[in-house]
Scaffold this motif. Structure first.
Motif, PDB file in Angstrom:
ATOM      1  N   CYS A   1       0.849  -1.184   0.000  1.00 53.02           N
ATOM      2  CA  CYS A   1       0.000   0.000   0.000  1.00 53.02           C
ATOM      3  C   CYS A   1       0.883   1.230   0.000  1.00 53.02           C
ATOM      4  N   GLY A   2       0.736   2.038  -1.048  1.00 56.70           N
ATOM      5  CA  GLY A   2       1.491   3.276  -1.147  1.00 56.70           C
ATOM      6  C   GLY A   2       0.617   4.465  -0.802  1.00 56.70           C
ATOM      7  N   ALA A   3       1.144   5.338   0.018  1.00 58.75           N
ATOM      8  CA  ALA A   3       0.427   6.547   0.410  1.00 58.75           C
ATOM      9  C   ALA A   3       1.039   7.755  -0.284  1.00 58.75           C
ATOM     10  N   SER A   4       0.184   8.670  -0.705  1.00 56.87           N
ATOM     11  CA  SER A   4       0.648   9.906  -1.329  1.00 56.87           C
ATOM     12  C   SER A   4      -0.201  11.067  -0.839  1.00 56.87           C
TER      13      SER A   4
ATOM     14  N   MET B   1       0.113   3.221  10.078  1.00 54.52           N
ATOM     15  CA  MET B   1      -0.415   2.570   8.883  1.00 54.52           C
ATOM     16  C   MET B   1      -0.805   1.149   9.236  1.00 54.52           C
ATOM     17  N   GLY B   2      -1.834   0.668   8.588  1.00 52.37           N
ATOM     18  CA  GLY B   2      -2.285  -0.661   8.948  1.00 52.37           C
ATOM     19  C   GLY B   2      -3.124  -1.305   7.870  1.00 52.37           C
ATOM     20  N   TRP B   3      -3.452  -2.551   8.135  1.00 54.28           N
ATOM     21  CA  TRP B   3      -4.304  -3.339   7.260  1.00 54.28           C
ATOM     22  C   TRP B   3      -5.517  -3.815   8.039  1.00 54.28           C
ATOM     23  N   TYR B   4      -6.661  -3.669   7.429  1.00 52.98           N
ATOM     24  CA  TYR B   4      -7.911  -4.190   7.945  1.00 52.98           C
ATOM     25  C   TYR B   4      -8.498  -5.102   6.870  1.00 52.98           C
ATOM     26  N   ARG B   5      -9.443  -5.937   7.274  1.00 52.64           N
ATOM     27  CA  ARG B   5     -10.098  -6.788   6.294  1.00 52.64           C
ATOM     28  C   ARG B   5     -11.574  -6.922   6.607  1.00 52.64           C
ATOM     29  N   GLN B   6     -12.325  -7.185   5.549  1.00 56.51           N
ATOM     30  CA  GLN B   6     -13.765  -7.374   5.707  1.00 56.51           C
ATOM     31  C   GLN B   6     -14.201  -8.554   4.849  1.00 56.51           C
ATOM     32  N   ALA B   7     -14.656  -9.596   5.526  1.00 54.20           N
ATOM     33  CA  ALA B   7     -15.179 -10.767   4.846  1.00 54.20           C
ATOM     34  C   ALA B   7     -16.667 -10.562   4.576  1.00 54.20           C
ATOM     35  N   PRO B   8     -17.215 -11.281   3.597  1.00 54.24           N
ATOM     36  CA  PRO B   8     -18.641 -11.131   3.284  1.00 54.24           C
ATOM     37  C   PRO B   8     -19.519 -11.360   4.518  1.00 54.24           C
ATOM     38  N   GLY B   9     -20.413 -10.424   4.778  1.00 55.02           N
ATOM     39  CA  GLY B   9     -21.327 -10.555   5.891  1.00 55.02           C
ATOM     40  C   GLY B   9     -20.733 -10.266   7.250  1.00 55.02           C
ATOM     41  N   LYS B  10     -19.493  -9.816   7.290  1.00 54.43           N
ATOM     42  CA  LYS B  10     -18.837  -9.546   8.567  1.00 54.43           C
ATOM     43  C   LYS B  10     -18.380  -8.096   8.642  1.00 54.43           C
ATOM     44  N   GLN B  11     -18.077  -7.668   9.855  1.00 53.27           N
ATOM     45  CA  GLN B  11     -17.586  -6.311  10.051  1.00 53.27           C
ATOM     46  C   GLN B  11     -16.103  -6.223   9.686  1.00 53.27           C
ATOM     47  N   ARG B  12     -15.686  -5.031   9.352  1.00 53.39           N
ATOM     48  CA  ARG B  12     -14.277  -4.798   9.083  1.00 53.39           C
ATOM     49  C   ARG B  12     -13.492  -4.976  10.386  1.00 53.39           C
ATOM     50  N   GLU B  13     -12.354  -5.654  10.295  1.00 53.00           N
ATOM     51  CA  GLU B  13     -11.556  -5.916  11.483  1.00 53.00           C
ATOM     52  C   GLU B  13     -10.093  -5.598  11.241  1.00 53.00           C
ATOM     53  N   LEU B  14      -9.415  -5.269  12.319  1.00 53.06           N
ATOM     54  CA  LEU B  14      -7.990  -4.993  12.248  1.00 53.06           C
ATOM     55  C   LEU B  14      -7.222  -6.284  11.973  1.00 53.06           C
ATOM     56  N   VAL B  15      -6.260  -6.210  11.061  1.00 55.52           N
ATOM     57  CA  VAL B  15      -5.344  -7.320  10.817  1.00 55.52           C
ATOM     58  C   VAL B  15      -4.002  -7.025  11.480  1.00 55.52           C
TER      59      VAL B  15
ATOM     60  N   ASN C   1       9.312   3.986   5.517  1.00 56.24           N
ATOM     61  CA  ASN C   1       8.902   5.366   5.773  1.00 56.24           C
ATOM     62  C   ASN C   1       9.325   6.301   4.650  1.00 56.24           C
ATOM     63  N   ALA C   2      10.454   6.040   4.041  1.00 55.90           N
ATOM     64  CA  ALA C   2      10.934   6.896   2.957  1.00 55.90           C
ATOM     65  C   ALA C   2       9.997   6.842   1.746  1.00 55.90           C
ATOM     66  N   LYS C   3       9.338   5.693   1.569  1.00 60.20           N
ATOM     67  CA  LYS C   3       8.434   5.516   0.429  1.00 60.20           C
ATOM     68  C   LYS C   3       6.965   5.638   0.834  1.00 60.20           C
ATOM     69  N   ASN C   4       6.705   5.888   2.122  1.00 63.08           N
ATOM     70  CA  ASN C   4       5.315   5.944   2.616  1.00 63.08           C
ATOM     71  C   ASN C   4       4.531   4.716   2.169  1.00 63.08           C
ATOM     72  N   THR C   5       5.151   3.576   2.334  1.00 61.40           N
ATOM     73  CA  THR C   5       4.561   2.321   1.893  1.00 61.40           C
ATOM     74  C   THR C   5       4.525   1.328   3.043  1.00 61.40           C
ATOM     75  N   VAL C   6       3.426   0.597   3.127  1.00 58.27           N
ATOM     76  CA  VAL C   6       3.281  -0.458   4.128  1.00 58.27           C
ATOM     77  C   VAL C   6       3.034  -1.773   3.400  1.00 58.27           C
ATOM     78  N   TYR C   7       3.575  -2.836   3.961  1.00 56.87           N
ATOM     79  CA  TYR C   7       3.476  -4.158   3.353  1.00 56.87           C
ATOM     80  C   TYR C   7       2.819  -5.130   4.337  1.00 56.87           C
ATOM     81  N   LEU C   8       2.214  -6.161   3.789  1.00 53.52           N
ATOM     82  CA  LEU C   8       1.681  -7.242   4.614  1.00 53.52           C
ATOM     83  C   LEU C   8       2.058  -8.559   3.943  1.00 53.52           C
ATOM     84  N   GLN C   9       3.002  -9.263   4.547  1.00 55.93           N
ATOM     85  CA  GLN C   9       3.382 -10.590   4.071  1.00 55.93           C
ATOM     86  C   GLN C   9       2.480 -11.609   4.742  1.00 55.93           C
TER      87      GLN C   9
END
Length: 115
Positions: free
Chosen positions: A22-25, A34-48, A73-81
């Motif tokens: 995820c790149g931020a500009s 910065m973070g990742w959240y997810r939302q499965a069908p029929g469920k609320q969005r949750e923190l990952v 931080n230099a690229k304002n980018t967050v990753y999720l492996q």
């Protein structure tokens, strides 16, 4: 204004791996979360997972020891492996940035894990 653009989603078999980016500009402050959240069908969005600009990290219990969040931080980018993916990880994954009391969201990227 802040824009977030996610990439890296897709279809993977159970046990497989994916890496989200995820790149931020725009008006990005030096101190933010910065973070990742997810939302499965029929469920609320949750923190990952979330990571501060200083490197402090929080994970949801359901992804600990399988997912790793990092940032450039230099690229304002967050990753999720994401490793050892499970069908229950199937969801739309959203990138989030919080700064100065405001939150911003990306449009999301779909991750589908087949059994």
């Amino acid at each position: 204004q802040v824009q977030l653009v996610e990439s890296g989603g897709g279809l993977v078999q159970a046990g497989g791996s994916l890496r989200l980016s995820c790149g931020a500009s725009g008006s990005i402050l030096r101190i933010n979360v910065m973070g990742w959240y997810r939302q499965a069908p029929g469920k609320q969005r949750e923190l990952v997972a979330r990571i501060t600009s200083g490197g402090s990290i929080n994970y949801a219990d359901s992804v600990k020891d399988r997912f790793t969040i990092s940032r450039d931080n230099a690229k304002n980018t967050v990753y999720l492996q994401m490793n050892s993916l499970k069908p229950e990880d199937t969801a739309v994954y959203y990138c989030n940035l919080e700064q100065y009391g405001l939150g911003y969201w990306g449009k999301g990227t779909l991750v589908t894990v087949s059994s």
